[in-house]
Motif scaffolding. Structure first.
Motif, PDB file in Angstrom:
ATOM      1  N   CYS A   1       9.464  10.312   9.605  1.00  0.00           N
ATOM      2  CA  CYS A   1       9.824  11.564   8.931  1.00  0.00           C
ATOM      3  C   CYS A   1       8.663  12.116   8.125  1.00  0.00           C
ATOM      4  N   ARG A   2       7.920  11.232   7.480  1.00  0.00           N
ATOM      5  CA  ARG A   2       6.766  11.670   6.688  1.00  0.00           C
ATOM      6  C   ARG A   2       5.719  12.322   7.599  1.00  0.00           C
ATOM      7  N   LEU A   3       5.510  11.713   8.769  1.00  0.00           N
ATOM      8  CA  LEU A   3       4.562  12.267   9.739  1.00  0.00           C
ATOM      9  C   LEU A   3       4.984  13.674  10.156  1.00  0.00           C
ATOM     10  N   VAL A   4       6.254  13.832  10.508  1.00  0.00           N
ATOM     11  CA  VAL A   4       6.744  15.132  10.983  1.00  0.00           C
ATOM     12  C   VAL A   4       6.691  16.170   9.873  1.00  0.00           C
ATOM     13  N   LEU A   5       7.113  15.820   8.677  1.00  0.00           N
ATOM     14  CA  LEU A   5       7.115  16.773   7.563  1.00  0.00           C
ATOM     15  C   LEU A   5       5.692  17.195   7.185  1.00  0.00           C
ATOM     16  N   ALA A   6       4.766  16.264   7.237  1.00  0.00           N
ATOM     17  CA  ALA A   6       3.372  16.612   6.940  1.00  0.00           C
ATOM     18  C   ALA A   6       2.827  17.586   7.979  1.00  0.00           C
ATOM     19  N   ASP A   7       3.202  17.374   9.230  1.00  0.00           N
ATOM     20  CA  ASP A   7       2.767  18.282  10.290  1.00  0.00           C
ATOM     21  C   ASP A   7       3.386  19.665  10.098  1.00  0.00           C
ATOM     22  N   LEU A   8       4.671  19.707   9.772  1.00  0.00           N
ATOM     23  CA  LEU A   8       5.343  20.993   9.568  1.00  0.00           C
ATOM     24  C   LEU A   8       4.780  21.733   8.358  1.00  0.00           C
ATOM     25  N   ALA A   9       4.410  20.997   7.338  1.00  0.00           N
ATOM     26  CA  ALA A   9       3.863  21.633   6.134  1.00  0.00           C
ATOM     27  C   ALA A   9       2.561  22.374   6.424  1.00  0.00           C
ATOM     28  N   ARG A  10       1.868  21.986   7.475  1.00  0.00           N
ATOM     29  CA  ARG A  10       0.610  22.649   7.827  1.00  0.00           C
ATOM     30  C   ARG A  10       0.811  23.876   8.722  1.00  0.00           C
ATOM     31  N   ARG A  11       2.039  24.099   9.162  1.00  0.00           N
ATOM     32  CA  ARG A  11       2.287  25.215  10.068  1.00  0.00           C
ATOM     33  C   ARG A  11       2.092  26.552   9.351  1.00  0.00           C
ATOM     34  N   PRO A  12       1.502  27.531  10.019  1.00  0.00           N
ATOM     35  CA  PRO A  12       1.205  28.826   9.375  1.00  0.00           C
ATOM     36  C   PRO A  12       2.424  29.754   9.367  1.00  0.00           C
ATOM     37  N   VAL A  13       3.482  29.329   8.722  1.00  0.00           N
ATOM     38  CA  VAL A  13       4.707  30.123   8.633  1.00  0.00           C
ATOM     39  C   VAL A  13       5.192  30.123   7.193  1.00  0.00           C
ATOM     40  N   VAL A  14       6.120  31.030   6.882  1.00  0.00           N
ATOM     41  CA  VAL A  14       6.626  31.130   5.519  1.00  0.00           C
ATOM     42  C   VAL A  14       7.553  29.970   5.191  1.00  0.00           C
ATOM     43  N   ARG A  15       8.350  29.557   6.192  1.00  0.00           N
ATOM     44  CA  ARG A  15       9.282  28.457   5.927  1.00  0.00           C
ATOM     45  C   ARG A  15       9.434  27.582   7.150  1.00  0.00           C
ATOM     46  N   THR A  16       9.467  26.259   6.927  1.00  0.00           N
ATOM     47  CA  THR A  16       9.886  25.305   7.947  1.00  0.00           C
ATOM     48  C   THR A  16      11.057  24.523   7.371  1.00  0.00           C
ATOM     49  N   GLY A  17      11.917  24.010   8.237  1.00  0.00           N
ATOM     50  CA  GLY A  17      13.076  23.286   7.740  1.00  0.00           C
ATOM     51  C   GLY A  17      13.636  22.333   8.769  1.00  0.00           C
ATOM     52  N   VAL A  18      14.311  21.294   8.254  1.00  0.00           N
ATOM     53  CA  VAL A  18      14.972  20.297   9.099  1.00  0.00           C
ATOM     54  C   VAL A  18      16.356  20.041   8.542  1.00  0.00           C
ATOM     55  N   VAL A  19      17.364  20.149   9.409  1.00  0.00           N
ATOM     56  CA  VAL A  19      18.738  19.764   9.069  1.00  0.00           C
ATOM     57  C   VAL A  19      19.061  18.536   9.902  1.00  0.00           C
ATOM     58  N   PRO A  20      18.925  17.329   9.361  1.00  0.00           N
ATOM     59  CA  PRO A  20      19.123  16.123  10.163  1.00  0.00           C
ATOM     60  C   PRO A  20      20.600  15.825  10.387  1.00  0.00           C
ATOM     61  N   VAL A  21      20.879  14.992  11.348  1.00  0.00           N
ATOM     62  CA  VAL A  21      22.227  14.446  11.508  1.00  0.00           C
ATOM     63  C   VAL A  21      22.555  13.679  10.236  1.00  0.00           C
ATOM     64  N   SER A  22      23.764  13.829   9.742  1.00  0.00           N
ATOM     65  CA  SER A  22      24.113  13.254   8.439  1.00  0.00           C
ATOM     66  C   SER A  22      23.830  11.750   8.371  1.00  0.00           C
ATOM     67  N   LEU A  23      24.156  11.027   9.440  1.00  0.00           N
ATOM     68  CA  LEU A  23      23.970   9.571   9.425  1.00  0.00           C
ATOM     69  C   LEU A  23      22.498   9.167   9.467  1.00  0.00           C
ATOM     70  N   ALA A  24      21.616  10.103   9.789  1.00  0.00           N
ATOM     71  CA  ALA A  24      20.177   9.830   9.818  1.00  0.00           C
ATOM     72  C   ALA A  24      19.465  10.488   8.654  1.00  0.00           C
ATOM     73  N   GLY A  25      20.209  10.917   7.630  1.00  0.00           N
ATOM     74  CA  GLY A  25      19.608  11.670   6.544  1.00  0.00           C
ATOM     75  C   GLY A  25      18.751  10.861   5.595  1.00  0.00           C
ATOM     76  N   GLY A  26      19.010   9.562   5.463  1.00  0.00           N
ATOM     77  CA  GLY A  26      18.299   8.736   4.487  1.00  0.00           C
ATOM     78  C   GLY A  26      16.790   8.773   4.605  1.00  0.00           C
ATOM     79  N   PRO A  27      16.206   8.506   5.782  1.00  0.00           N
ATOM     80  CA  PRO A  27      14.749   8.517   5.903  1.00  0.00           C
ATOM     81  C   PRO A  27      14.129   9.872   5.596  1.00  0.00           C
ATOM     82  N   TRP A  28      14.830  10.952   5.942  1.00  0.00           N
ATOM     83  CA  TRP A  28      14.297  12.286   5.658  1.00  0.00           C
ATOM     84  C   TRP A  28      14.217  12.534   4.155  1.00  0.00           C
ATOM     85  N   SER A  29      15.282  12.193   3.430  1.00  0.00           N
ATOM     86  CA  SER A  29      15.265  12.398   1.983  1.00  0.00           C
ATOM     87  C   SER A  29      14.191  11.558   1.321  1.00  0.00           C
ATOM     88  N   ALA A  30      14.025  10.315   1.802  1.00  0.00           N
ATOM     89  CA  ALA A  30      13.026   9.430   1.217  1.00  0.00           C
ATOM     90  C   ALA A  30      11.606   9.921   1.477  1.00  0.00           C
TER      91      ALA A  30
END
Length: 378
Positions: free
Chosen positions: A116-145
């Motif tokens: 998740c850290r890898l993906v979020l770091a990649d998305l943060a570099r994207r040249p857009v105003v907003r990026t976002g991820v809505v994970p499956v609820s049961l897989a939410g823990g790693p994303w929040s961490a």
């Protein structure tokens, strides 16, 4: 971006976007936590309905392990302004995991905080105003961490049923007495219950959803204190009946439409999205008065849970509800347990803050309108 375009997200990590469909389907087949809203068909339907474009990303790690992120991009005047997995109203996104080698250990398909850290770091570099991820609820823990400092966290509370005990055990020991009694009382109304796959030739359930959803708009407007014209305009812009029809045709057997009818009249419709070990209760509509009279919603939920359990589904996602709300209490009758998770947004402008302020203003206006209406009726 052409399918052949490749970038580097981190040392040794290769990114291909859009994600090649063969790699995407391989990840769907390998990941035991995959859901129907992470399929290419779902993304294609989203793009066709909203005008957004496929921005999915394949991450290939040095050890061969692969991550696939379903992602769509919104464009204004030809320029990408947002990339999301997925936008509001289009369900769960997030990463699919492929171990990258035949015979890999089961743990290699488990989404990690580092993924998740890898993906979020990649998305943060994207040249857009907003990026976002809505994970499956049961897989939410790693994303929040893994969320970086400054990420906007949008909290949600989902209700999920574990079907592993089997339907008979759920009926006898998990479901509340309210459910069993309601189903028995419903028998005297001789309801016709239909189960159709989304691309079935009859399409009775899809048409019933459109009819019932149209009836619901006025009821929701009254409950919220909204002017009818505003409710109609919001409903038209969302076009849930059109969305259901498009998704049903695109997903086919992965989209199950349950409908209950009484004396030829549609009473309630539940649209269930199913893939592998997961089923999602996606959208529903009903004739409120007739559903209360016939108790049809209890019957539909029981039938959909029974069918899912028989087909090997482990987790039935009943959707999000506010803590302590009537919908949450209703779902708890069937054994649903709350699961807290967060959607994550990385924004260069405070879009979420502005959206929340607008929603608060609308809520205050609706409450004032409700009070005025109550005083007039009195």
């Amino acid at each position: 971006m052409s399918p052949a375009e490749t970038t580097v997200a981190a040392a040794g990590v290769r990114v291909v976007s859009p994600a090649p469909r063969d790699a995407w389907r391989a990840a769907l087949a390998a990941d035991p936590h995959a859901v129907a809203t992470q399929t290419p068909e779902w993304l294609d339907c989203l793009c066709a309905r909203t005008g957004q474009v496929d921005a999915s990303r394949l991450y290939v790690r040095p050890d061969g392990r692969r991550l696939v992120l379903p992602l769509v991009a919104r464009r204004v005047a030809g320029v990408r302004v947002a990339e999301e997995s997925f936008p509001y109203g289009w369900g769960y996104g997030g990463v699919l995991v492929h171990p990258g080698a035949d015979g890999a250990a089961a743990r290699d398909t488990v989404l990690t905080e580092d993924d998740c850290r890898l993906v979020l770091a990649d998305l943060a570099r994207r040249p857009v105003v907003r990026t976002g991820v809505v994970p499956v609820s049961l897989a939410g823990g790693p994303w929040s961490a893994a969320a970086p400092v400054g990420a906007v966290r949008v909290p949600y509370r989902a209700q999920v049923i574990d079907l592993s005990p089997g339907y008979e055990q759920l009926w006898s020991t998990v479901f509340k007495r309210q459910v069993r009694n309601s189903v028995r009382k419903a028998e005297r109304f001789d309801l016709e219950v239909r189960r159709e796959r989304g691309d079935g030739p009859d399409g009775v359930g899809v048409r019933a959803f459109a009819q019932l959803y149209g009836q619901s708009v006025a009821r929701w407007a009254e409950q919220r204190g909204q002017p009818r014209w505003l409710a109609d305009r919001v409903a038209t812009s969302q076009d849930r009946p059109g969305q259901v029809a498009a998704v049903a045709a695109a997903l086919g057997e992965r989209c199950v439409v349950w409908s209950a009818h009484h004396e030829g009249r549609p009473v309630a419709v539940n649209v269930v999205l199913q893939h592998g070990a997961h089923a999602i209760g996606w959208l529903a509509a009903m004739d409120d008065a007739l559903a209360r009279q016939t108790l049809a919603t209890y019957v539909l939920h029981c039938r959909s849970l029974e069918a899912a359990a028989a087909e090997g589904v482990r987790w039935f996602h009943m959707g999000e509800s506010e803590p302590g709300s009537a919908p949450e209490r209703y779902k708890a009758y069937f054994g649903a347990r709350p699961v807290e998770y967060e959607a994550l947004r990385l924004e260069r402008l405070p879009l979420t803050r502005a959206d929340r302020a607008l929603r608060r203003a609308v809520a205050r206006a609706s409450e004032l309108n409700r009070r005025r209406k109550g005083q007039t009726d009195a």
